[in-house]
Design a protein around this motif. Structure first.
Motif, PDB file in Angstrom:
ATOM      1  N   ASP A  16      -4.252   2.501  -9.740  1.00  0.00           N
ATOM      2  CA  ASP A  16      -2.850   2.453  -9.303  1.00  0.00           C
ATOM      3  C   ASP A  16      -1.899   2.544 -10.493  1.00  0.00           C
ATOM      4  O   ASP A  16      -0.885   3.245 -10.439  1.00  0.00           O
ATOM      5  CB  ASP A  16      -2.566   1.187  -8.496  1.00  0.00           C
ATOM      6  N   SER A  19      -1.881   6.059 -11.627  1.00  0.00           N
ATOM      7  CA  SER A  19      -1.113   6.873 -10.668  1.00  0.00           C
ATOM      8  C   SER A  19       0.389   6.707 -10.893  1.00  0.00           C
ATOM      9  O   SER A  19       1.132   7.692 -10.927  1.00  0.00           O
ATOM     10  CB  SER A  19      -1.452   6.467  -9.229  1.00  0.00           C
ATOM     11  N   ILE A  20       0.824   5.460 -11.039  1.00  0.00           N
ATOM     12  CA  ILE A  20       2.249   5.197 -11.283  1.00  0.00           C
ATOM     13  C   ILE A  20       2.689   5.835 -12.590  1.00  0.00           C
ATOM     14  O   ILE A  20       3.753   6.462 -12.663  1.00  0.00           O
ATOM     15  CB  ILE A  20       2.524   3.677 -11.293  1.00  0.00           C
ATOM     16  N   TYR A  54       6.202   1.565  -4.963  1.00  0.00           N
ATOM     17  CA  TYR A  54       4.880   2.181  -4.827  1.00  0.00           C
ATOM     18  C   TYR A  54       3.951   1.264  -4.036  1.00  0.00           C
ATOM     19  O   TYR A  54       3.328   1.676  -3.052  1.00  0.00           O
ATOM     20  CB  TYR A  54       4.290   2.481  -6.211  1.00  0.00           C
ATOM     21  N   PHE A  55       3.842   0.015  -4.468  1.00  0.00           N
ATOM     22  CA  PHE A  55       2.935  -0.921  -3.808  1.00  0.00           C
ATOM     23  C   PHE A  55       3.423  -1.289  -2.409  1.00  0.00           C
ATOM     24  O   PHE A  55       2.651  -1.279  -1.449  1.00  0.00           O
ATOM     25  CB  PHE A  55       2.741  -2.185  -4.654  1.00  0.00           C
ATOM     26  N   SER A  58       3.325   1.849   0.024  1.00  0.00           N
ATOM     27  CA  SER A  58       1.931   2.233   0.275  1.00  0.00           C
ATOM     28  C   SER A  58       1.245   1.245   1.203  1.00  0.00           C
ATOM     29  O   SER A  58       0.544   1.631   2.144  1.00  0.00           O
ATOM     30  CB  SER A  58       1.145   2.311  -1.039  1.00  0.00           C
ATOM     31  N   GLU A  59       1.467  -0.045   0.949  1.00  0.00           N
ATOM     32  CA  GLU A  59       0.800  -1.050   1.763  1.00  0.00           C
ATOM     33  C   GLU A  59       1.416  -1.154   3.159  1.00  0.00           C
ATOM     34  O   GLU A  59       0.717  -1.425   4.124  1.00  0.00           O
ATOM     35  CB  GLU A  59       0.821  -2.399   1.050  1.00  0.00           C
ATOM     36  N   THR A  64      -2.803   0.281   2.256  1.00  0.00           N
ATOM     37  CA  THR A  64      -3.612   0.456   1.059  1.00  0.00           C
ATOM     38  C   THR A  64      -2.799   1.226   0.025  1.00  0.00           C
ATOM     39  O   THR A  64      -1.720   1.724   0.326  1.00  0.00           O
ATOM     40  CB  THR A  64      -4.927   1.187   1.404  1.00  0.00           C
ATOM     41  N   THR A  65      -3.312   1.298  -1.184  1.00  0.00           N
ATOM     42  CA  THR A  65      -2.719   2.133  -2.233  1.00  0.00           C
ATOM     43  C   THR A  65      -3.756   3.177  -2.617  1.00  0.00           C
ATOM     44  O   THR A  65      -4.880   3.156  -2.106  1.00  0.00           O
ATOM     45  CB  THR A  65      -2.365   1.280  -3.474  1.00  0.00           C
ATOM     46  N   ILE A  66      -3.410   4.059  -3.522  1.00  0.00           N
ATOM     47  CA  ILE A  66      -4.374   5.090  -3.942  1.00  0.00           C
ATOM     48  C   ILE A  66      -5.636   4.435  -4.499  1.00  0.00           C
ATOM     49  O   ILE A  66      -6.755   4.791  -4.127  1.00  0.00           O
ATOM     50  CB  ILE A  66      -3.736   6.049  -4.970  1.00  0.00           C
ATOM     51  N   GLY A  67      -5.455   3.464  -5.381  1.00  0.00           N
ATOM     52  CA  GLY A  67      -6.609   2.782  -5.979  1.00  0.00           C
ATOM     53  C   GLY A  67      -7.432   2.030  -4.953  1.00  0.00           C
ATOM     54  O   GLY A  67      -8.665   2.103  -4.949  1.00  0.00           O
ATOM     55  N   LYS A  68      -6.771   1.302  -4.073  1.00  0.00           N
ATOM     56  CA  LYS A  68      -7.506   0.557  -3.040  1.00  0.00           C
ATOM     57  C   LYS A  68      -8.237   1.512  -2.103  1.00  0.00           C
ATOM     58  O   LYS A  68      -9.358   1.239  -1.677  1.00  0.00           O
ATOM     59  CB  LYS A  68      -6.548  -0.331  -2.240  1.00  0.00           C
TER      60      LYS A  68
END
Length: 131
Positions: A16, A19-20, A54-55, A58-59, A64-68
């Motif tokens: 994440d 990505s950010i 972002y967080f 996304s959530e 979820t986020t990209i990493g999750k």
């Protein structure tokens, strides 16, 4: 202790952050109008709100986020007030970033107590889990 879970959460955060950083780098390049490789500084009044958006977005939208998502992790709650729970857990990230021990203590306590999915302070207060 569930070390595999810890590693997945840690790797998701790293992805994440990458990505950010990539999105902010692209923003800096578009703003400067050049694609050279010199470093562009992004002002904190742009970076910090973007970091939280972002967080939070996304959530809220995807849970979820990209990493999750890469590690098949999702934000879960009991269903009620999910919007406020996501906001609360992410606002508490600031405290956890400034005082890292606040991040580690609840995870270690819940992990040592045998919790299947150890939780950070933001998850404990907001009533959310990452599964």
């Amino acid at each position: 202790m569930n070390y595999k879970y810890y590693l997945r959460r840690f790797a998701a955060v790293i992805i994440d952050i990458i990505s950010i950083s990539l999105i902010m780098w692209i923003y800096g390049k578009l703003k400067s109008g050049t694609l050279d490789l010199k470093d562009e500084n992004i002002p904190s009044y742009i970076f910090i709100p973007f970091f939280y958006l972002y967080f939070i977005l996304s959530e809220l939208v995807f849970r979820t986020t990209i990493g999750k998502r890469i590690f098949k992790l999702r934000v879960n709650s009991n269903g009620k007030f999910f919007f406020f729970k996501v906001i609360l857990r992410n606002v508490l990230n600031l405290i956890e970033l400034v005082i890292p021990i606040i991040y580690l203590i609840p995870i270690l306590i819940t992990g040592l107590a045998g919790a299947r999915k150890p939780r950070k302070i933001g998850d404990l207060i907001a009533g959310t889990t990452i599964e």
